[in-house]
Design an enzyme around this catalytic site. Structure first.
Site, PDB file in Angstrom:
ATOM      1  N   ASP A 176     -80.029  45.439   5.332  1.00  0.00           N
ATOM      2  CA  ASP A 176     -81.020  46.140   4.497  1.00  0.00           C
ATOM      3  C   ASP A 176     -81.869  47.104   5.295  1.00  0.00           C
ATOM      4  O   ASP A 176     -82.494  47.998   4.727  1.00  0.00           O
ATOM      5  CB  ASP A 176     -81.926  45.125   3.797  1.00  0.00           C
ATOM      6  CG  ASP A 176     -81.156  44.425   2.692  1.00  0.00           C
ATOM      7  OD1 ASP A 176     -80.402  43.491   3.013  1.00  0.00           O
ATOM      8  OD2 ASP A 176     -81.282  44.851   1.536  1.00  0.00           O
TER       9      ASP A 176
ATOM     10  N   ARG B 111     -78.526  45.477  -7.002  1.00  0.00           N
ATOM     11  CA  ARG B 111     -79.017  44.979  -5.722  1.00  0.00           C
ATOM     12  C   ARG B 111     -78.054  45.416  -4.631  1.00  0.00           C
ATOM     13  O   ARG B 111     -77.006  45.988  -4.902  1.00  0.00           O
ATOM     14  CB  ARG B 111     -79.255  43.462  -5.749  1.00  0.00           C
ATOM     15  CG  ARG B 111     -78.363  42.612  -6.592  1.00  0.00           C
ATOM     16  CD  ARG B 111     -76.922  42.576  -6.157  1.00  0.00           C
ATOM     17  NE  ARG B 111     -76.805  42.210  -4.765  1.00  0.00           N
ATOM     18  CZ  ARG B 111     -75.766  42.465  -4.020  1.00  0.00           C
ATOM     19  NH1 ARG B 111     -74.704  43.111  -4.516  1.00  0.00           N
ATOM     20  NH2 ARG B 111     -75.717  42.111  -2.754  1.00  0.00           N
TER      21      ARG B 111
ATOM     22  N   LYS C  10     -79.609  39.440   4.314  1.00  0.00           N
ATOM     23  CA  LYS C  10     -79.833  38.278   3.439  1.00  0.00           C
ATOM     24  C   LYS C  10     -80.118  37.016   4.247  1.00  0.00           C
ATOM     25  O   LYS C  10     -79.462  36.753   5.257  1.00  0.00           O
ATOM     26  CB  LYS C  10     -78.585  38.090   2.558  1.00  0.00           C
ATOM     27  CG  LYS C  10     -78.604  36.912   1.612  1.00  0.00           C
ATOM     28  CD  LYS C  10     -79.817  36.880   0.709  1.00  0.00           C
ATOM     29  CE  LYS C  10     -79.980  38.141  -0.118  1.00  0.00           C
ATOM     30  NZ  LYS C  10     -81.338  38.256  -0.731  1.00  0.00           N
TER      31      LYS C  10
HETATM   32  O1  MRU Z   1     -81.011  40.469  -2.300  1.00  0.00           O
HETATM   33  P1  MRU Z   1     -79.794  41.346  -2.272  1.00  0.00           P
HETATM   34  O2  MRU Z   1     -78.658  40.837  -3.071  1.00  0.00           O
HETATM   35  O3  MRU Z   1     -80.148  42.792  -2.594  1.00  0.00           O
HETATM   36  O4  MRU Z   1     -79.358  41.326  -0.744  1.00  0.00           O
HETATM   37  C1  MRU Z   1     -78.277  42.130  -0.340  1.00  0.00           C
HETATM   38  C2  MRU Z   1     -77.948  42.029   1.112  1.00  0.00           C
HETATM   39  O5  MRU Z   1     -78.586  41.319   1.856  1.00  0.00           O
HETATM   40  C3  MRU Z   1     -76.853  42.922   1.607  1.00  0.00           C
HETATM   41  O6  MRU Z   1     -76.168  42.312   2.662  1.00  0.00           O
HETATM   42  C4  MRU Z   1     -77.470  44.238   2.123  1.00  0.00           C
HETATM   43  O7  MRU Z   1     -78.308  44.793   1.141  1.00  0.00           O
HETATM   44  C5  MRU Z   1     -76.433  45.221   2.490  1.00  0.00           C
HETATM   45  S1  MRU Z   1     -75.585  45.856   1.088  1.00  0.00           S
HETATM   46  C6  MRU Z   1     -74.435  46.970   1.641  1.00  0.00           C
END
Ligand code: MRU
Length: 359
Positions: free
Chosen positions: A251, A59, A262
């Site tokens: 993301d 992830r 997140k």
């Molecule tokens: O649901 P996840 O664990 O994939 O969420 C990850 C995040 O929100 C991170 O902050 C984002 O992907 C940036 S990773 C460099």
């Protein structure tokens, strides 16, 4: 228990590698087992890679992109003996399948489109095996570039971390979310390497605890001073004057600078504005989506309700209760002090400055 050594040279050795491509095989660190167990899983088929992405074994936006690229190689291994035409047709279908694993992080789509574009340039390929080799070559490039992007973000963000400062972060945008030194954590790793003393406050990040399970794990292993907070402690920690800046990952960044990250990031950003604390978003160019004008155009992933009605394996809410579980939220650009990118620090006006640096 087993763990892959971290091949990315600047990632502290104590942090297990997020993924590895070895002998035509994809290996993923199962992040759902952290911090208790370090388990690496061989990915035998594309369905397994899809499930690993969906279930958050791998992830974090950049890591999903690299895993998706290698996942497409896994998907196409059996098609090496087919005709060039059927290889190309199957590629499009398998890429669409992998892209459906998670919708918000643009890196997954971006990496799959890069593989597609690479094969579109291979007009004179002798056979499907040559196309497969080109796929692996492009996925390997995406992997190497991801590590370089993290280093670039680190170089452009390290000056923000002043001796004695407190940095708050949310979720995990660290080494475990990338194949390098992370995005939000990249300035931290470089500052630590330079001997700067600072403290990181890591929000635990309900419902899946990426801050507690992953950020606290990797920073502690790297020897960085990290203090874990439950999400509802961020306001009081800022009020006490312990936080000088916030750095988060993302993301997807829209053209106007609105960004998805997140769930809970929006709350942190509003708090930071209230207390006059600058919020920076660490962001490789692979996370920019300049084709999407503003945050409302970003698709937000909704996840299963049991992530909210239980804490780990234990149920904590009554059966049948209504639940919302959006995995991400959108923070408006007005709450952002700047984007830390591999090409430099980008300040407002974001629409103009992001476009002129990246288009
Ligand atoms: O649901 P996840 O664990 O994939 O969420 C990850 C995040 O929100 C991170 O902050 C984002 O992907 C940036 S990773 C460099």
């Amino acid at each position: 228990m087993s763990g892959m050594p971290n091949a990315a040279t600047s990632v502290p050795n104590a942090i297990p590698a997020t993924l590895e491509w070895r002998d035509d095989t994809l290996y993923l660190l199962d992040q759902t087992r952290l911090p208790l167990e370090i388990v690496v899983e061989r990915q035998a088929c594309v369905e397994q890679v899809w499930k690993s992405i969906r279930e958050l074994k791998v992830r974090g936006a950049p890591a999903i992109g690299v895993a998706g690229a290698y996942g497409l190689c896994v998907a196409m291994q059996d098609s090496r003996t087919e005709s060039v035409e059927s290889f190309r047709a199957r590629l499009a279908e398998r890429a669409a399948y992998l892209a459906s694993a998670r919708p918000t992080a643009v890196n997954l789509q971006w990496a799959l489109e890069r593989l597609h574009a690479r094969l579109a340039r291979q007009e004179d390929a002798a056979d499907a095996a040559a196309l497969y080799d080109a796929l692996v070559d492009e996925a390997t490039r995406i992997h190497a570039e991801d590590q370089a992007l993290c280093e670039g973000i680190g170089r452009h963000g390290v000056a923000l971390i002043r001796p004695g400062c407190g940095v708050l972060t949310h979720c995990n945008a660290g080494a475990l979310a990338t194949t390098g030194i992370g995005t939000a954590t990249a300035p931290m790793y470089l500052a630590h390497r330079c001997g700067t003393r600072f403290r990181v406050y890591a929000d635990e990040t309900r419902p899946l605890l990426q801050g507690a399970r992953l950020t606290a794990f990797e920073l502690q292993r790297a020897g960085i001073d990290v203090t874990l907070l439950t999400d509802n402690m961020a306001a009081a920690t800022m009020q006490r004057g312990l936080v000088d800046l916030v750095i988060v990952g993302t993301d997807r960044v829209a053209a106007n600078g609105d960004f998805a990250n997140k769930i809970g990031t929006l709350g942190v950003a509003i708090l930071a504005k209230h207390f006059g604390i600058p919020l920076y978003v660490a962001c490789p160019s692979s996370t920019l989506d300049l084709a999407t004008r503003a945050g409302e155009g970003i698709v937000i992933e909704e996840r299963a309700s049991d992530e909210v009605t239980s804490f780990g394996a234990r149920r904590t809410a009554p059966e049948g209760v209504a639940v919302r579980n959006p995995a991400f939220d959108i923070t408006p650009h007005a709450l952002v002090a700047g984007f830390i990118t591999e090409r430099g620090l980008v300040g407002p006006p974001f629409e103009h400055n992001l476009a002129s640096l990246f288009s």
